[in-house]
Scaffold this motif. Structure first.
Motif, PDB file in Angstrom:
ATOM      1  N   GLU A 129       4.513   7.451   0.471  1.00 26.11           N
ATOM      2  CA  GLU A 129       3.142   7.747   0.889  1.00 26.11           C
ATOM      3  C   GLU A 129       2.293   6.486   0.948  1.00 26.11           C
ATOM      4  O   GLU A 129       2.528   5.522   0.224  1.00 26.11           O
ATOM      5  CB  GLU A 129       2.483   8.718  -0.086  1.00 26.11           C
ATOM      6  CG  GLU A 129       3.156  10.060  -0.236  1.00 26.11           C
ATOM      7  CD  GLU A 129       2.480  10.916  -1.286  1.00 26.11           C
ATOM      8  OE1 GLU A 129       1.711  11.821  -0.915  1.00 26.11           O
ATOM      9  OE2 GLU A 129       2.714  10.649  -2.491  1.00 26.11           O
ATOM     10  N   SER A 130       1.299   6.512   1.824  1.00 20.55           N
ATOM     11  CA  SER A 130       0.236   5.510   1.839  1.00 20.55           C
ATOM     12  C   SER A 130      -1.059   6.263   2.136  1.00 20.55           C
ATOM     13  O   SER A 130      -1.081   7.500   2.149  1.00 20.55           O
ATOM     14  CB  SER A 130       0.503   4.431   2.893  1.00 20.55           C
ATOM     15  OG  SER A 130       0.373   4.960   4.198  1.00 20.55           O
ATOM     16  N   ALA A 131      -2.132   5.530   2.400  1.00 21.96           N
ATOM     17  CA  ALA A 131      -3.411   6.184   2.651  1.00 21.96           C
ATOM     18  C   ALA A 131      -3.370   7.089   3.870  1.00 21.96           C
ATOM     19  O   ALA A 131      -4.043   8.124   3.913  1.00 21.96           O
ATOM     20  CB  ALA A 131      -4.504   5.126   2.817  1.00 21.96           C
ATOM     21  N   ASN A 132      -2.554   6.722   4.879  1.00 21.72           N
ATOM     22  CA  ASN A 132      -2.551   7.515   6.119  1.00 21.72           C
ATOM     23  C   ASN A 132      -1.155   7.878   6.628  1.00 21.72           C
ATOM     24  O   ASN A 132      -1.012   8.325   7.765  1.00 21.72           O
ATOM     25  CB  ASN A 132      -3.309   6.765   7.227  1.00 21.72           C
ATOM     26  CG  ASN A 132      -2.781   5.363   7.445  1.00 21.72           C
ATOM     27  OD1 ASN A 132      -1.748   4.984   6.897  1.00 21.72           O
ATOM     28  ND2 ASN A 132      -3.493   4.589   8.225  1.00 21.72           N
ATOM     29  N   THR A 169       3.470   4.001  -1.902  1.00 30.25           N
ATOM     30  CA  THR A 169       3.881   4.570  -3.178  1.00 30.25           C
ATOM     31  C   THR A 169       5.127   5.407  -2.942  1.00 30.25           C
ATOM     32  O   THR A 169       5.140   6.271  -2.052  1.00 30.25           O
ATOM     33  CB  THR A 169       2.774   5.458  -3.776  1.00 30.25           C
ATOM     34  OG1 THR A 169       1.612   4.658  -4.002  1.00 30.25           O
ATOM     35  CG2 THR A 169       3.226   6.065  -5.095  1.00 30.25           C
ATOM     36  N   ASP A 206       0.813  -1.217   0.000  1.00 31.22           N
ATOM     37  CA  ASP A 206       0.000   0.000   0.000  1.00 31.22           C
ATOM     38  C   ASP A 206       0.851   1.274   0.000  1.00 31.22           C
ATOM     39  O   ASP A 206       0.325   2.370   0.183  1.00 31.22           O
ATOM     40  CB  ASP A 206      -0.952   0.016   1.195  1.00 31.22           C
ATOM     41  CG  ASP A 206      -0.209   0.043   2.528  1.00 31.22           C
ATOM     42  OD1 ASP A 206       1.013  -0.230   2.539  1.00 31.22           O
ATOM     43  OD2 ASP A 206      -0.847   0.339   3.555  1.00 31.22           O
ATOM     44  N   ARG A 237       2.883   9.586   5.395  1.00 30.56           N
ATOM     45  CA  ARG A 237       3.622  10.334   4.375  1.00 30.56           C
ATOM     46  C   ARG A 237       4.942  10.806   4.989  1.00 30.56           C
ATOM     47  O   ARG A 237       4.943  11.497   6.013  1.00 30.56           O
ATOM     48  CB  ARG A 237       2.800  11.533   3.913  1.00 30.56           C
ATOM     49  CG  ARG A 237       3.495  12.445   2.902  1.00 30.56           C
ATOM     50  CD  ARG A 237       2.626  13.677   2.659  1.00 30.56           C
ATOM     51  NE  ARG A 237       3.285  14.664   1.811  1.00 30.56           N
ATOM     52  CZ  ARG A 237       3.053  14.821   0.520  1.00 30.56           C
ATOM     53  NH1 ARG A 237       2.164  14.050  -0.086  1.00 30.56           N
ATOM     54  NH2 ARG A 237       3.685  15.747  -0.171  1.00 30.56           N
TER      55      ARG A 237
END
Length: 231
Positions: free
Chosen positions: A155-158, A127, A125, A160
């Motif tokens: 980065e991920s959903a939550n 990037t 998950d 950075r």
């Protein structure tokens, strides 16, 4: 491995001379440049033919067993995989090159990253966007990303974070930035260093041949060197 070798490549990679057998003008990333041992694309073994290596298509999977492979991404950006490694090409556009690391170890040498090009790694998950010229490495087991030199945004959903030279992050659980010894190396790192040296020598020769011929070359692309068997 140092940036000096990569910088030599970046300065002359776009040059072409009559003494070389073939040049490649490509608007896509993912050209396989060099293989050692057992390397496969979608399950089919990559065979070496002078100047004829496959272009990875989107969604193609590149895997190694007892082998290593070098892939040309954006002009000036090289992906090198160690043994028992695998990636999937997500996008082959130069303006948005994306690949997913599935297993093993991937090392990227970024000698030059033009403003209108991008190189991004995906791992689970996370990037990872390369921000500057440098040397980067992702090991899928246990999921560690290292910046030997340069700068990358992870980065991920939550989560950075931004990593600089000598920093690593474990991409499992809550991310925490740690330091590591950039002088430490292993077989993949040393092989990548040698590959960088060969490319530097090839492009110094290309530059000299161009100057001696009195011609110039302005089209972006890769140049096949038949003597060293590489682009």
């Amino acid at each position: 491995m140092t940036h000096r070798l990569g910088a030599v490549f970046a300065a002359v990679v776009l040059l072409c001379t009559a003494g070389y057998a073939q040049s490649v003008i490509s608007a896509q990333s993912g050209l396989i440049n060099y293989v050692e041992g057992q390397v496969y694309v979608n399950g089919s073994q990559v065979e070496r033919h002078a100047g004829l290596y496959p272009q990875l298509k989107e969604r193609a999977e590149l895997t190694t067993e007892d082998g290593r492979v070098e892939v040309l991404l954006n002009p000036g950006v090289f992906l090198r995989l160690g043994e028992n490694s695998a990636i999937r090409m997500i996008s082959t556009r130069l303006i948005d090159t994306r690949l997913e690391v599935l297993q093993g170890s991937a090392l990227l040498e970024c000698a030059e990253l033009p403003k209108d090009n991008a190189a991004t790694l995906v791992f689970k998950d996370a990037t990872i966007s390369l921000r500057k010229s440098g040397i980067y490495r992702l090991d899928a087991e246990p999921g560690v990303f290292r910046v030997h030199d340069g700068e990358a945004l992870v980065e991920s959903a939550n989560q950075r974070i931004t990593l600089n030279r000598g920093k690593l992050v474990n991409l499992t659980g809550v991310w925490a930035v740690e330091k590591f010894d950039t002088k430490a190396n292993d077989a993949l790192y040393r092989w990548s260093h040698r590959r960088s040296g060969y490319l530097a020598m090839a492009n110094v020769a290309a530059a000299k041949s161009l100057v001696d011929s009195g011609r110039s070359w302005t089209s972006a692309g890769w140049l096949w060197n038949p003597w060293l068997s590489l682009y």
